[in-house]
Design an enzyme around this catalytic site. Structure first.
Site, PDB file in Angstrom:
ATOM      1  N   ASP A  19      -6.287  -3.342  11.273  1.00  0.00           N
ATOM      2  CA  ASP A  19      -5.111  -2.484  11.417  1.00  0.00           C
ATOM      3  C   ASP A  19      -5.025  -2.071  12.888  1.00  0.00           C
ATOM      4  O   ASP A  19      -6.010  -2.153  13.631  1.00  0.00           O
ATOM      5  CB  ASP A  19      -5.279  -1.242  10.516  1.00  0.00           C
ATOM      6  CG  ASP A  19      -4.016  -0.396  10.422  1.00  0.00           C
ATOM      7  OD1 ASP A  19      -2.947  -0.844  10.878  1.00  0.00           O
ATOM      8  OD2 ASP A  19      -4.117   0.732   9.888  1.00  0.00           O
ATOM      9  N   CYS A  56       0.818  -1.209   0.000  1.00  0.00           N
ATOM     10  CA  CYS A  56       0.000   0.000   0.000  1.00  0.00           C
ATOM     11  C   CYS A  56       0.854   1.263   0.000  1.00  0.00           C
ATOM     12  O   CYS A  56       2.004   1.250   0.427  1.00  0.00           O
ATOM     13  CB  CYS A  56      -0.884  -0.034   1.236  1.00  0.00           C
ATOM     14  SG  CYS A  56      -2.425   0.804   0.971  1.00  0.00           S
TER      15      CYS A  56
HETATM   16  O1  LIG Z   1      -0.794   4.978   4.652  1.00  0.00           O
HETATM   17  C1  LIG Z   1      -1.447   5.977   4.966  1.00  0.00           C
HETATM   18  O2  LIG Z   1      -0.933   7.110   4.962  1.00  0.00           O
HETATM   19  C2  LIG Z   1      -2.883   5.836   5.353  1.00  0.00           C
HETATM   20  C3  LIG Z   1      -3.627   6.980   5.582  1.00  0.00           C
HETATM   21  C4  LIG Z   1      -4.969   6.892   5.928  1.00  0.00           C
HETATM   22  C5  LIG Z   1      -5.574   5.655   6.070  1.00  0.00           C
HETATM   23  C6  LIG Z   1      -4.837   4.486   5.850  1.00  0.00           C
HETATM   24  C7  LIG Z   1      -3.494   4.553   5.500  1.00  0.00           C
HETATM   25  N1  LIG Z   1      -2.729   3.419   5.315  1.00  0.00           N
HETATM   26  C8  LIG Z   1      -3.112   2.089   5.652  1.00  0.00           C
HETATM   27  O3  LIG Z   1      -2.610   1.737   6.919  1.00  0.00           O
HETATM   28  C9  LIG Z   1      -2.425   0.343   6.997  1.00  0.00           C
HETATM   29  C10 LIG Z   1      -1.193  -0.039   7.770  1.00  0.00           C
HETATM   30  O4  LIG Z   1      -0.044   0.627   7.392  1.00  0.00           O
HETATM   31  P1  LIG Z   1       1.400   0.271   8.019  1.00  0.00           P
HETATM   32  O5  LIG Z   1       1.848  -1.025   7.356  1.00  0.00           O
HETATM   33  O6  LIG Z   1       1.268   0.146   9.492  1.00  0.00           O
HETATM   34  O7  LIG Z   1       2.289   1.395   7.609  1.00  0.00           O
HETATM   35  C11 LIG Z   1      -2.426  -0.174   5.567  1.00  0.00           C
HETATM   36  O8  LIG Z   1      -3.631  -0.903   5.395  1.00  0.00           O
HETATM   37  C12 LIG Z   1      -2.524   1.057   4.718  1.00  0.00           C
HETATM   38  O9  LIG Z   1      -3.411   0.817   3.663  1.00  0.00           O
END
Ligand SMILES: O=C(O)c1ccccc1N[C@@H]1O[C@H](COP(=O)(O)O)[C@@H](O)[C@H]1O
Length: 210
Positions: free
Chosen positions: A130, A6
């Protein structure tokens, strides 16, 4: 297992990550995120990708009309709802976008939140869990307590997200068996700039587990 990477912002990185083995790429459509990418930029990445890769737009508390327009104009095949979207909102979106995968993300604070997840399975195709962060919606690098999911078995597929990295992925998958995994900050140099060496290392680790 599905593997979603992502926070893609660059066409060449998207293409490279798809060829390394990702089954889905995610694009952050949340304007306050440092990984935000607009509809024209998403289309430029999507045009470079093989058809079989899932192209997921990540939204948080956007309107149904904003989401629909973005999907139609960019070529997204799925939407991830990462805010406080209600069941009714998911249902409304399903009617507007019947052929688009709806992934409802839940930011989990406690075991009780995992029990609430099942209520979304009637109106979402897929769940994503998450970690909760008090100031930020996602992409925080915060890990969940994976033990909370040892009995987690919703009646639809689910992604594990939250602070996953090439270093901790095997430990997570030894404890739980999600349908897919989702990584963002754990495989980047800076927000929106993916580290292809880390992505390659992730797939090496996943192959070693098979
Ligand atoms: O990544 C972002 O900036 C974000 C912003 C708003 C909502 C979701 C976002 N990201 C999502 O967060 C999870 C976990 O991320 P991480 O691996 O802990 O960095 C992932 O599903 C992203 O899609």
């Amino acid at each position: 297992m599905r593997v979603k990477i992502c926070g893609i912002t660059q066409p060449q990185q998207g293409k490279a990550i798809a060829s390394l083995g990702a089954t889905a790429l995610g694009f952050i459509c949340v304007p306050t995120s440092p990984r935000y990418i607009n509809v024209e930029q998403i289309r430029a990445v999507v045009e470079q990708l093989p058809e079989e890769i899932d192209k997921i737009g990540v939204f948080a508390n956007a309107t149904a009309s904003e989401i629909t327009q973005t999907v139609v104009n960019s070529g997204l095949t799925g939407v991830q709802l990462h805010g406080d979207e209600s069941l009714e909102f998911c249902q409304q979106l399903r009617q507007l976008l019947p052929d688009v995968e709806i992934i409802k993300a839940l930011r989990i604070r406690s075991f009780e939140d995992t029990e609430k997840a099942e209520t979304y399975t009637s109106n979402a195709d897929t769940l994503l869990v998450d970690a909760y962060h008090p100031q930020q919606l996602g992409g925080t690098g915060t890990t969940l307590d994976w033990r909370m999911f040892s009995q987690f078995s919703p009646s639809c597929p689910w992604f594990l997200a939250g602070g996953l990295t090439p270093e901790n992925i095997i430990e997570a998958l030894t404890q739980i068996t999600p349908s897919g995994i989702d990584l963002s900050s754990g495989v980047e140099r800076a927000p929106g700039d993916k580290n292809l060496d880390k992505v390659a290392k992730l797939f090496e680790k996943l192959r070693s587990k098979c």
